[in-house]
Design an enzyme around this catalytic site. Structure first.
Site, PDB file in Angstrom:
ATOM      1  N   GLU A  23      -9.310  -6.478  -1.259  1.00 37.53           N
ATOM      2  CA  GLU A  23      -9.801  -5.103  -1.270  1.00 37.53           C
ATOM      3  C   GLU A  23      -8.900  -4.340  -0.835  1.00 37.53           C
ATOM      4  OE1 GLU A  23     -11.323  -1.684   0.379  1.00 37.53           O
ATOM      5  OE2 GLU A  23     -10.677  -3.595   1.316  1.00 37.53           O
ATOM      6  N   CYS A  30      -4.500  -0.476   4.061  1.00 41.09           N
ATOM      7  CA  CYS A  30      -4.305   0.421   2.784  1.00 41.09           C
ATOM      8  C   CYS A  30      -3.605   1.440   3.168  1.00 41.09           C
ATOM      9  CB  CYS A  30      -5.949   0.581   2.360  1.00 41.09           C
ATOM     10  SG  CYS A  30      -6.801   1.731   3.532  1.00 41.09           S
ATOM     11  N   ARG A  35     -12.385   1.913  -4.524  1.00 40.08           N
ATOM     12  CA  ARG A  35     -11.665   1.028  -4.123  1.00 40.08           C
ATOM     13  C   ARG A  35     -11.323   0.024  -5.264  1.00 40.08           C
ATOM     14  NH1 ARG A  35     -10.896   3.830  -0.784  1.00 40.08           N
ATOM     15  NH2 ARG A  35     -10.951   3.768   1.542  1.00 40.08           N
TER      16      ARG A  35
END
Length: 204
Positions: free
Chosen positions: A115, A77, A161
């Site tokens: 995610e 991420c 998230r």
């Protein structure tokens, strides 16, 4: 009782694994981990201590996926984060999403759960997220997403998230996913907070 075989990519120390296990248990299902992958050796060691199985290393060295029902992937991420340089697919870590798609082409599970940080949704004016959605839908999956904040689930951390739910089978009815962003970002400036550098006069 049914058994859900699952794969855990970019597994870290097993956060998604644990959440998946708990959710499956609430539904009366058992889970079976068939493959995990994590680049960081220290995280792999902790994962093995937590779940009794040593993850494979670099995802780029995995040639194909074994049979399974659910694919979990919390792909890197940093390159999409508000706190990073926002290089997106211009950063090697950002391109690792396409490694997931490469492996999905070797075995397409009925369901995938991804995610990432909330910044993924708006990165590059939404173009990055649009690309991810296109790659998933091109392979015959539905694509739905929503926000979750860990502070709403008993964890003392304000951690927002984005989660993406992708189903291979045709949906009989729409999925209604409810986003809950939780409290505002604790890193944002608040004028109600008294600074040590402000002039302050005790009027009592």
């Amino acid at each position: 009782m049914g058994i859900l075989r699952f794969i855990d990519l970019f597994a870290g120390i097993g956060g998604m694994h644990l959440g998946f296990d708990l959710a499956a248990t609430q539904l009366g299902l058992k889970t079976e981990l068939v493959l995990a992958s994590e680049l960081n050796k220290d995280a792999r060691a902790v994962y093995e201590m937590n779940f009794g199985k040593q993850p494979l290393g670099d995802i780029r060295n995995i040639q194909n996926l074994p049979g399974h029902e659910v694919l979990l992937a919390g792909f890197p991420c940093q390159t999409f984060s508000y706190g990073g340089k926002k290089a997106g697919f211009g950063d090697t870590r950002g391109t690792l999403f396409f490694e997931i798609m490469r492996l999905v082409d070797t075995f397409q599970p009925p369901a995938m759960i991804f995610e990432n940080v909330a910044g993924l949704i708006s990165h590059d004016k939404g173009k990055t997220f649009k690309t991810i959605r296109h790659e998933v839908e091109e392979r015959g999956y539905s694509f739905d997403w929503f926000y979750m904040n860990s502070c709403n689930y008993g964890i003392p951390q304000n951690r927002l998230r984005a989660y993406m739910i992708c189903l291979k089978t045709k949906k009989e009815r729409p999925i209604h996913l409810v986003s809950d962003k939780g409290p505002s970002d604790s890193h944002q400036f608040s004028r109600e907070v008294i600074s040590l550098f402000d002039d302050y006069t005790d009027t009592t």
